[in-house]
Design an enzyme around this catalytic site. Structure first.
Site, PDB file in Angstrom:
ATOM      1  CG  ASP A   1      -1.955   1.136   1.136  1.00 20.02           C
ATOM      2  OD1 ASP A   1      -2.520   1.349   0.041  1.00 20.02           O
ATOM      3  OD2 ASP A   1      -2.192   1.807   2.156  1.00 20.02           O
TER       4      ASP A   1
ATOM      5  CD  GLU B   1      -2.168   6.268   2.702  1.00 20.55           C
ATOM      6  OE1 GLU B   1      -2.745   7.181   2.057  1.00 20.55           O
ATOM      7  OE2 GLU B   1      -2.739   5.235   3.081  1.00 20.55           O
TER       8      GLU B   1
ATOM      9  CD  GLU C   1      -6.989  19.157  -1.337  1.00 20.01           C
ATOM     10  OE1 GLU C   1      -6.750  19.405  -2.535  1.00 20.01           O
ATOM     11  OE2 GLU C   1      -6.995  20.014  -0.426  1.00 20.01           O
TER      12      GLU C   1
ATOM     13  CG  HIS D   1      -2.148  10.880   3.978  1.00 16.47           C
ATOM     14  ND1 HIS D   1      -1.555  11.992   4.523  1.00 16.47           N
ATOM     15  CD2 HIS D   1      -2.131  11.058   2.629  1.00 16.47           C
ATOM     16  CE1 HIS D   1      -1.172  12.812   3.561  1.00 16.47           C
ATOM     17  NE2 HIS D   1      -1.523  12.276   2.394  1.00 16.47           N
TER      18      HIS D   1
ATOM     19  CG  HIS E   1      -7.024   6.172   4.045  1.00 14.37           C
ATOM     20  ND1 HIS E   1      -7.393   5.154   3.187  1.00 14.37           N
ATOM     21  CD2 HIS E   1      -8.170   6.814   4.374  1.00 14.37           C
ATOM     22  CE1 HIS E   1      -8.698   5.192   2.998  1.00 14.37           C
ATOM     23  NE2 HIS E   1      -9.190   6.192   3.711  1.00 14.37           N
TER      24      HIS E   1
ATOM     25  CG  ASP F   1      -4.858   1.530   5.145  1.00 14.44           C
ATOM     26  OD1 ASP F   1      -5.436   1.454   6.244  1.00 14.44           O
ATOM     27  OD2 ASP F   1      -5.001   2.505   4.380  1.00 14.44           O
TER      28      ASP F   1
END
Length: 238
Positions: free
Chosen positions: A7, A9, A52, A57, A150, A155
């Site tokens: 994963d 970010e 945003e 995260h 997140h 995750d």
């Protein structure tokens, strides 16, 4: 079979517009079992992080200032990934960002043949239903109560559990993981293996007679007592 659950970010949604990777997390599976081996790094994106994205995260540019840049971790990441399959939720998103970062470093893109998209698997298994990571955790009984933002490392651990459930519900302990195989007991050269002697169960003549009497009472015209299944009786001299 070695697989990697991964994963990322990022600072936004589009690497083509200048968005960058800020976190990479990956864990190793071996024959559908987590081995405990993982790769995790926070990255200075060398740019601002929009509010945003921070709301998603939790990372700000100030929090990541002084962390290694992607070029500083690229070789270590690729060494961990090796040539294994890479499992990600909405995998084209993660592959697209990693490809952009790798090209920026002068390195080749990831081979798309290695990509396994758990979102695509979930959509085929649960058509018409929500298939976000949170939705799948709730549906498959994976505890995600600690997931308040997140975070790639959290995750990827949740995704590994979800993926294993999607692939048939492998449970820890059913197989030896890679670490167990490497560290398990090994016979010395002069150590004889344990040989187990078979112990067949042979009924006595009395037990066979009782069973035959029971069958005769309960089963009428049993097929196995009819030709050609029945053994021919020996002729009695007389």
């Amino acid at each position: 079979m070695r697989q990697i659950v991964l994963d990322t970010e990022t600072t936004g949604l589009d690497p083509a517009s200048g968005d960058r990777v800020i976190e990479v997390a990956a864990i190793e599976l071996y024959n559908f079992m987590p081995t405990g081996q993982q790769f995790h790094v926070l990255i200075d994106p060398e740019r601002d992080i929009p509010e945003e994205a921070t709301r998603v995260h939790g990372f700000t540019a100030e929090m990541l200032r002084g962390k290694p840049i992607f070029a500083g971790i690229a070789h270590e990441m690729m060494a961990f990934l090796r040539d294994s399959e890479i499992i990600a939720h909405n995998a084209p998103f993660d592959f697209g960002f990693l490809d952009a970062e790798l090209v920026r470093c002068g390195m080749p893109k990831l081979d798309r043949a290695r990509m396994v998209d758990s979102l695509d698997i979930a959509k085929r298994r649960y058509p018409g239903l929500p298939n976000s990571l949170d939705a799948l955790c709730r549906r498959l009984g994976v505890d995600n109560s600690m997931r308040t933002s997140h975070n790639a490392l959290l995750d990827v651990k949740l995704l590994a559990e979800v993926f294993l459930q999607l692939m048939g519900g492998k449970q820890p302990g059913l197989e030896l993981n890679a670490a167990n195989r490497r560290s398990g007991p090994v016979l010395e050269a002069d150590e004889a293996p344990v040989i187990r002697t078979p112990r067949p169960i042979v009924p006595s003549e009395a037990e066979i007679a009782v069973h035959a009497e029971f069958v005769a009472k309960k089963v009428k015209d049993a097929l196995w007592l009819q030709p050609p299944f029945a053994e021919p009786r020996a002729e009695t001299p007389g």
